[in-house]
Design a protein around this motif. Structure first.
Motif, mmCIF file in Angstrom:
data_model
loop_
_atom_site.group_PDB
_atom_site.id
_atom_site.type_symbol
_atom_site.label_atom_id
_atom_site.label_comp_id
_atom_site.label_asym_id
_atom_site.label_seq_id
_atom_site.Cartn_x
_atom_site.Cartn_y
_atom_site.Cartn_z
ATOM 1 N N VAL A 64 57.570 32.750 2.959
ATOM 2 C CA VAL A 64 56.784 33.851 3.509
ATOM 3 C C VAL A 64 55.530 33.275 4.161
ATOM 4 O O VAL A 64 54.841 32.440 3.561
ATOM 5 C CB VAL A 64 56.380 34.855 2.399
ATOM 6 C CG1 VAL A 64 55.520 35.966 2.968
ATOM 7 C CG2 VAL A 64 57.613 35.433 1.726
ATOM 8 N N GLU B 170 51.984 34.468 6.653
ATOM 9 C CA GLU B 170 51.165 35.614 7.026
ATOM 10 C C GLU B 170 50.683 35.439 8.463
ATOM 11 O O GLU B 170 50.208 34.366 8.831
ATOM 12 C CB GLU B 170 49.976 35.712 6.077
ATOM 13 C CG GLU B 170 49.217 37.004 6.190
ATOM 14 C CD GLU B 170 48.259 37.212 5.038
ATOM 15 O OE1 GLU B 170 47.431 38.126 5.159
ATOM 16 O OE2 GLU B 170 48.338 36.484 4.034
ATOM 17 N N GLY C 151 62.721 39.572 7.777
ATOM 18 C CA GLY C 151 61.975 40.818 7.617
ATOM 19 C C GLY C 151 60.480 40.580 7.589
ATOM 20 O O GLY C 151 60.016 39.440 7.647
ATOM 21 N N ALA C 152 59.736 41.694 7.482
ATOM 22 C CA ALA C 152 58.282 41.597 7.444
ATOM 23 C C ALA C 152 57.698 42.773 6.681
ATOM 24 O O ALA C 152 58.286 43.860 6.651
ATOM 25 C CB ALA C 152 57.716 41.562 8.860
ATOM 26 N N TRP C 153 56.559 42.551 6.055
ATOM 27 C CA TRP C 153 55.787 43.599 5.386
ATOM 28 C C TRP C 153 54.481 43.758 6.137
ATOM 29 O O TRP C 153 53.805 42.776 6.435
ATOM 30 C CB TRP C 153 55.424 43.207 3.952
ATOM 31 C CG TRP C 153 56.561 43.028 3.024
ATOM 32 C CD1 TRP C 153 57.154 43.971 2.258
ATOM 33 C CD2 TRP C 153 57.246 41.803 2.733
ATOM 34 N NE1 TRP C 153 58.163 43.429 1.506
ATOM 35 C CE2 TRP C 153 58.233 42.091 1.787
ATOM 36 C CE3 TRP C 153 57.113 40.482 3.190
ATOM 37 C CZ2 TRP C 153 59.094 41.112 1.285
ATOM 38 C CZ3 TRP C 153 57.959 39.525 2.698
ATOM 39 C CH2 TRP C 153 58.942 39.841 1.754
ATOM 40 N N ILE C 154 54.117 44.982 6.425
ATOM 41 C CA ILE C 154 52.843 45.245 7.085
ATOM 42 C C ILE C 154 51.792 45.445 5.995
ATOM 43 O O ILE C 154 51.856 46.402 5.224
ATOM 44 C CB ILE C 154 52.918 46.493 7.995
ATOM 45 C CG1 ILE C 154 54.100 46.405 8.953
ATOM 46 C CG2 ILE C 154 51.598 46.692 8.739
ATOM 47 C CD1 ILE C 154 54.162 45.166 9.806
ATOM 48 N N ASN C 155 50.821 44.538 5.921
ATOM 49 C CA ASN C 155 49.781 44.596 4.889
ATOM 50 C C ASN C 155 48.632 45.505 5.291
ATOM 51 O O ASN C 155 48.144 46.278 4.481
ATOM 52 C CB ASN C 155 49.188 43.213 4.625
ATOM 53 C CG ASN C 155 50.201 42.247 4.075
ATOM 54 O OD1 ASN C 155 51.206 42.645 3.528
ATOM 55 N ND2 ASN C 155 49.925 40.974 4.232
ATOM 56 N N GLU C 156 48.193 45.352 6.528
ATOM 57 C CA GLU C 156 47.015 46.072 6.991
ATOM 58 C C GLU C 156 47.193 46.530 8.425
ATOM 59 O O GLU C 156 47.865 45.858 9.209
ATOM 60 C CB GLU C 156 45.784 45.151 6.993
ATOM 61 C CG GLU C 156 45.146 44.909 5.670
ATOM 62 C CD GLU C 156 43.908 44.053 5.842
ATOM 63 O OE1 GLU C 156 42.809 44.609 5.698
ATOM 64 O OE2 GLU C 156 44.045 42.857 6.135
ATOM 65 N N MET D 198 50.578 40.986 8.792
ATOM 66 C CA MET D 198 51.889 41.112 8.159
ATOM 67 C C MET D 198 52.364 39.809 7.566
ATOM 68 O O MET D 198 51.936 38.728 7.969
ATOM 69 C CB MET D 198 52.911 41.653 9.139
ATOM 70 C CG MET D 198 53.138 40.852 10.374
ATOM 71 S SD MET D 198 54.331 41.695 11.460
ATOM 72 C CE MET D 198 53.816 41.063 13.028
ATOM 73 N N LYS D 199 53.233 39.943 6.567
ATOM 74 C CA LYS D 199 53.893 38.813 5.951
ATOM 75 C C LYS D 199 55.327 38.788 6.461
ATOM 76 O O LYS D 199 56.023 39.794 6.420
ATOM 77 C CB LYS D 199 53.881 38.937 4.431
ATOM 78 C CG LYS D 199 52.488 38.802 3.859
ATOM 79 C CD LYS D 199 52.513 38.830 2.343
ATOM 80 C CE LYS D 199 51.089 38.651 1.829
ATOM 81 N NZ LYS D 199 51.071 38.661 0.361
ATOM 82 N N ASN E 173 59.075 36.992 6.274
ATOM 83 C CA ASN E 173 59.913 36.120 5.449
ATOM 84 C C ASN E 173 61.094 35.593 6.264
ATOM 85 O O ASN E 173 61.606 36.263 7.147
ATOM 86 C CB ASN E 173 60.363 36.807 4.160
ATOM 87 C CG ASN E 173 61.373 37.892 4.386
ATOM 88 O OD1 ASN E 173 61.278 38.677 5.305
ATOM 89 N ND2 ASN E 173 62.360 37.944 3.513
#
Length: 67
Positions: free
Chosen positions: A6, A8, A37-42, A60-61, A63
């Motif tokens: 992962v 950022e 994939g990705a996660w939106i943090n802010e 975003m993070k 992976n």
């Protein structure tokens, strides 16, 4: 067995959040392969003095599978 990593990243767009995410992932894919994939943090916006949004920013993070 797979191993994932992962990272950022930050990306921005004057059009909107979705465009910022797409731009960030496309740019990342130039040097990182096997993105899964990705996660939106802010989500952040830059505004003018009158409150008009001039730029959308995302953190975003991302992976990806390591071969």
């Amino acid at each position: 067995m797979s191993v994932a990593k992962v990272i950022e990243i930050n990306a921005s767009s004057g059009k909107g959040v979705e465009d910022a995410v797409k731009h960030g992932l496309k740019k990342t894919a130039e040097s990182v392969k096997n993105i899964k994939g990705a996660w939106i943090n802010e989500i952040k916006v830059v505004t003018k003095d009158d409150g008009t949004v001039t730029e959308w920013r995302v953190n975003m993070k991302v992976n990806f599978v390591v071969n």
